[in-house]
Design a protein around this motif. Structure first.
Motif, PDB file in Angstrom:
ATOM      1  N   ALA B 233       0.812  -1.222   0.000  1.00 36.65           N
ATOM      2  CA  ALA B 233       0.000   0.000   0.000  1.00 36.65           C
ATOM      3  C   ALA B 233       0.845   1.272   0.000  1.00 36.65           C
ATOM      4  CB  ALA B 233      -0.930   0.005   1.211  1.00 36.65           C
ATOM      5  N   ASP B 237       1.066   5.466  -3.050  1.00 36.02           N
ATOM      6  CA  ASP B 237       0.910   6.737  -2.362  1.00 36.02           C
ATOM      7  C   ASP B 237       2.170   7.581  -2.434  1.00 36.02           C
ATOM      8  OD1 ASP B 237      -0.912   8.319  -0.917  1.00 36.02           O
ATOM      9  OD2 ASP B 237       0.428   8.111   0.799  1.00 36.02           O
ATOM     10  N   ALA B 296      -9.661   2.265 -10.733  1.00 41.28           N
ATOM     11  CA  ALA B 296     -10.419   3.298 -10.018  1.00 41.28           C
ATOM     12  C   ALA B 296      -9.746   4.665 -10.057  1.00 41.28           C
ATOM     13  CB  ALA B 296     -10.614   2.875  -8.563  1.00 41.28           C
ATOM     14  N   GLN B 297      -8.521   4.748 -10.596  1.00 40.22           N
ATOM     15  CA  GLN B 297      -7.798   6.019 -10.500  1.00 40.22           C
ATOM     16  C   GLN B 297      -8.165   6.974 -11.623  1.00 40.22           C
ATOM     17  OE1 GLN B 297      -5.965   6.904  -7.901  1.00 40.22           O
ATOM     18  NE2 GLN B 297      -6.652   4.932  -7.127  1.00 40.22           N
ATOM     19  N   SER B 298      -8.103   8.258 -11.330  1.00 34.63           N
ATOM     20  CA  SER B 298      -8.318   9.227 -12.381  1.00 34.63           C
ATOM     21  C   SER B 298      -7.097  10.123 -12.546  1.00 34.63           C
ATOM     22  CB  SER B 298      -9.548  10.070 -12.091  1.00 34.63           C
ATOM     23  OG  SER B 298      -9.382  10.700 -10.856  1.00 34.63           O
ATOM     24  N   ASP B 299      -6.011   9.773 -11.897  1.00 33.94           N
ATOM     25  CA  ASP B 299      -4.762  10.494 -12.120  1.00 33.94           C
ATOM     26  C   ASP B 299      -3.800   9.510 -12.763  1.00 33.94           C
ATOM     27  OD1 ASP B 299      -2.946  12.992 -10.677  1.00 33.94           O
ATOM     28  OD2 ASP B 299      -1.931  11.208 -11.413  1.00 33.94           O
ATOM     29  N   ARG B 302      -0.937   7.994 -10.664  1.00 36.13           N
ATOM     30  CA  ARG B 302      -1.401   7.029  -9.664  1.00 36.13           C
ATOM     31  C   ARG B 302      -1.855   5.749 -10.344  1.00 36.13           C
ATOM     32  NH1 ARG B 302      -2.094   8.922  -4.663  1.00 36.13           N
ATOM     33  NH2 ARG B 302      -3.599   7.317  -4.182  1.00 36.13           N
ATOM     34  N   PHE B 306      -0.384   1.953  -9.642  1.00 34.42           N
ATOM     35  CA  PHE B 306      -1.149   0.747  -9.311  1.00 34.42           C
ATOM     36  C   PHE B 306      -0.860  -0.379 -10.296  1.00 34.42           C
ATOM     37  CE2 PHE B 306      -3.708   3.395  -6.476  1.00 34.42           C
ATOM     38  CZ  PHE B 306      -3.937   2.502  -5.453  1.00 34.42           C
ATOM     39  N   SER B 359      -4.018  14.796 -14.299  1.00 35.15           N
ATOM     40  CA  SER B 359      -5.354  14.341 -13.998  1.00 35.15           C
ATOM     41  C   SER B 359      -6.113  14.079 -15.299  1.00 35.15           C
ATOM     42  CB  SER B 359      -6.077  15.408 -13.191  1.00 35.15           C
ATOM     43  OG  SER B 359      -7.452  15.202 -13.288  1.00 35.15           O
TER      44      SER B 359
END
Lengths: 170, 506
Positions: B233, B237, B296-299, B302, B306, B359
């Motif tokens: 995790a 981040d 699920a990411q919109s950036d 990121r 993942f 983004s």
């Protein structure tokens, strides 16, 4: 064969170091985490002494018989580990100080994703929605992310940094 | 067969370390710093290629300081190590050129340049040391070198955002180092050595329970670094906040050093594979959980972080199957993934410059606005998703085939998981492509041009990724030979300790 039964004092000391180290590592404040790391590191360094077996004379050739000498290799490893720990402690201290400069505290912040999920859960909002279709509030997931990144204050209401650019539906 | 002098083996560690000192001393002369840094990494690439050729004829071993193997520290360049050193030096060189191009384009770079190059070189030295070391404690030192450098690079500039991400990263990394150190102490207590080759001889003789404890500790320590599921995790981040070139090199190399250490210890020290089923389940969980995060990411940064976690699962799957075929596929996948993930992060750096954001909601129409950038993104993205004939497809098909060959129920489940993950990766990547490169551009799309000094290194990485497809046959032959060495620990033991080591050391 080396006598491998460790000294009880060492074992107790290691236990005490590791327990208090782990306890402090679980704290929020970087300084406490750092102290925890040091304690834990010292506990592991003592573990190397246990690994080296029975205590003996200084391992210098010509300074007594070889069978009485202690094993020098774990000592070399502990020395290396201590030097590494010293450098890292200096770095973490600098980071904690910088954090204190910036935020007035040195607490480790939440993971972004955790925050985002907590926020969405609090609003009972869907995890993903398409901002091309419905976004009356003009608050896309991304604006929230930008807001989440601003960690100076948790209670601030979400303020989008600018008007959300809405791409027309494709 | 070319013969290569084994004295070359320490150079990938020595050259960057010395140059790091030199560039630090030259902090007032940024131009000289750049020249020396580029020269050092270019030399590393050349030496890596020579080691690669030399190791194909048998492992190159250097006993440092003339102390023979079990007593002194040895550096070993076998096929696997040499391959990793070569690929990582090439990636490091390209990323350095990219960041250099960024500095030149910007004039006033955001990062304090005077420490950037030395730290970067120390990172390179740490990575090489971890790959080449034949001594478990020296691997620990290599890890610490590269981690200490990575702490500095991740928190460059000390902005609020980076300090936040940095504290999490540093604490997690410190914890994994402590676990590694604990494992080392236990290993020394149990086996009386930390030399990998001698450990391979001695560890099977000790109590199976102690062996298992050591294996779990090592797996946990390396698993944190490699970002395997329950302990992954921290990665998505912390990585996206760093400057683009730093993220690129972290994504490409740091997790792979962890994977390398897992491969090395699992094959050499624990060849009986008692934890293979556990690893298989972890591989599946890493793949699926990682890719669901990516969806699920919109950036875009990121999202890529993942997918990075997710695709580590493929390599772990190859290790867990523990057949020569699966190991070869895993090694190929490591090479592919280092290249493609670094390239994608570099391209995202360009996207950020061109579109002013990472983004997906704020980007759009880039395919029309700068078609070259779109091509640079599209090729590695498709490779990541595993579209034929790109290298990602070749690695995945190799892994899936190896899984089917093993044929256990669990292997089939992970094979299905791998296919699903691949499809979901494609979905996530297509979503990113659709939102950033198609659609109507936002009104305030900056009119900035992407500097050529940054495009050229990125294009070189894309070309390298394509070259992996072109030379796939010889490369796959090479990794197959490397995997054959790995699955037979006696090869490594004999090349380090000499041919009669197995009897003598025990």
């Amino acid at each position: 064969m080396i006598d491998t039964a460790p000294a009880l004092v060492l074992v107790i000391a290691i236990g005490a170091f590791v327990i208090s180290g782990v306890y402090l590592l679980l704290e929020r404040s970087l300084t406490r985490v750092l102290v925890g790391f040091i304690l834990l590191g010292n506990g592991i360094n003592l573990l190397f002494l246990v690994a080296s077996g029975r205590a003996g004379k200084a391992p210098i050739i010509g300074d007594g018989s070889e069978s009485e000498m202690s094993d020098p290799l774990p000592q070399a490893m502990v020395l290396t580990a201590i030097v590494i720990t010293l450098g890292l402690v200096a770095f973490v201290l600098a980071m904690a100080y910088r954090s204190w400069q910036l935020h007035g505290h040195d607490e480790v912040q939440d993971d972004l994703e955790d925050r985002r999920i907590a926020r969405l859960a609090a609003k009972n909002a869907p995890a993903v929605y398409d901002d091309d279709v419905d976004d009356a509030a003009g608050l896309s997931l991304d604006d929230q992310a930008a807001d989440v990144r601003d960690e100076t204050d948790d209670s601030e209401p979400a303020t989008p940094p600018g008007p959300a650019e809405e791409g027309p539906s494709s | 067969m070319t013969t290569v002098d084994p004295t070359l083996v320490p150079l990938p560690v020595i050259i960057p370390l010395l140059t790091a000192g030199l560039t630090l001393a030259l902090w007032k002369a940024p131009r000289l710093q750049r020249i020396f840094a580029v020269a050092a990494l270019a030399a590393m690439v050349v030496i890596g290629a020579m080691l690669l050729a030399g190791a194909d004829g048998g492992a190159l071993v250097v006993h440092l300081g003339g102390w023979q193997a079990p007593l002194g520290i040895d550096l070993v360049a076998d096929r696997f190590s040499a391959l990793m050193v070569t690929v990582s030096s090439f990636v490091l060189l390209c990323v350095l050129l990219y960041s250099l191009g960024q500095d030149i384009a910007d004039g006033s770079p955001e990062a304090p340049v005077s420490i950037y190059y030395p730290t970067y070189l120390i990172l390179a030295a740490g990575v090489s040391n971890a790959f080449l070391s034949g001594d478990l404690f020296n691997i620990y030192v290599g890890f610490e070198i590269l981690l200490a450098a990575s702490y500095v690079l991740l928190t460059l500039g000390g902005t609020s955002e980076r300090i936040r991400a940095g504290s999490i990263y540093v604490i997690v990394a410190l914890l994994s180092s402590i676990i590694f150190l604990t494992a080392l102490a236990l290993i020394y207590a149990a086996a009386g050595t930390v030399n990998l080759a001698q450990l391979a001889v001695r560890l099977p003789q000790i109590d199976p329970g102690v062996q298992l404890a050591i294996q779990i500790l090592l797996l946990l320590a390396f698993g944190i670094k490699a970002a395997i599921f329950p302990v992954s995790a921290w990665l998505p981040d912390s990585y996206p906040t760093a400057p683009a070139p730093v993220t690129a090199v972290f994504a490409g190399l740091l997790t792979k050093v962890g994977v390398y250490a897992i491969v090395r210890t699992q094959t050499l020290l624990f060849p009986d594979g008692r934890l293979n089923d556990v690893l298989m389940v972890l591989a599946l969980a890493t793949m699926v959980v990682g890719v669901l995060g990516a969806v699920a990411q919109s950036d875009i940064k990121r999202l890529l972080s993942f997918t990075l976690v997710s695709h580590i699962g493929y390599m772990i799957f190859g290790i867990a199957l523990a057949t020569p075929a699966s190991m070869a596929a895993a090694l190929f996948y490591i090479v592919h993934h280092i290249t493609v993930q670094t390239t994608l992060f570099l391209v995202v750096g360009l996207v950020e410059r061109r579109g002013g954001s990472t983004s997906l909601d704020r980007l759009g129409g880039l395919a029309k606005a700068s078609p070259g950038l779109a091509i640079l993104f599209f090729i590695p993205a498709m490779s990541l998703a595993g579209i034929p004939p790109l290298s990602g497809f070749l690695g995945k098909i190799g892994l899936l085939q190896a899984g089917v060959q093993v044929g256990s129920g669990l292997a089939y489940i992970v094979v299905v998981g791998g296919v699903v993950t691949s499809l979901l990766t494609l979905y996530a990547i297509i979503k990113a492509w659709n939102k950033a490169f198609w659609q109507t551009p936002p009104e305030d799309l900056p009119q900035e041009r992407v500097p050529r000094t940054m495009v050229v290194p990125t294009a070189a990485m894309v070309a390298f990724g394509l070259a992996l497809t072109v030379v796939a046959a010889p490369l796959y032959g090479y990794v197959t030979r490397a995997a054959a060495d790995l699955t037979d620990p006696s090869v490594y033991i004999h090349s380090v300790l000499g041919p009669d080591a197995t009897q003598e050391a025990s």
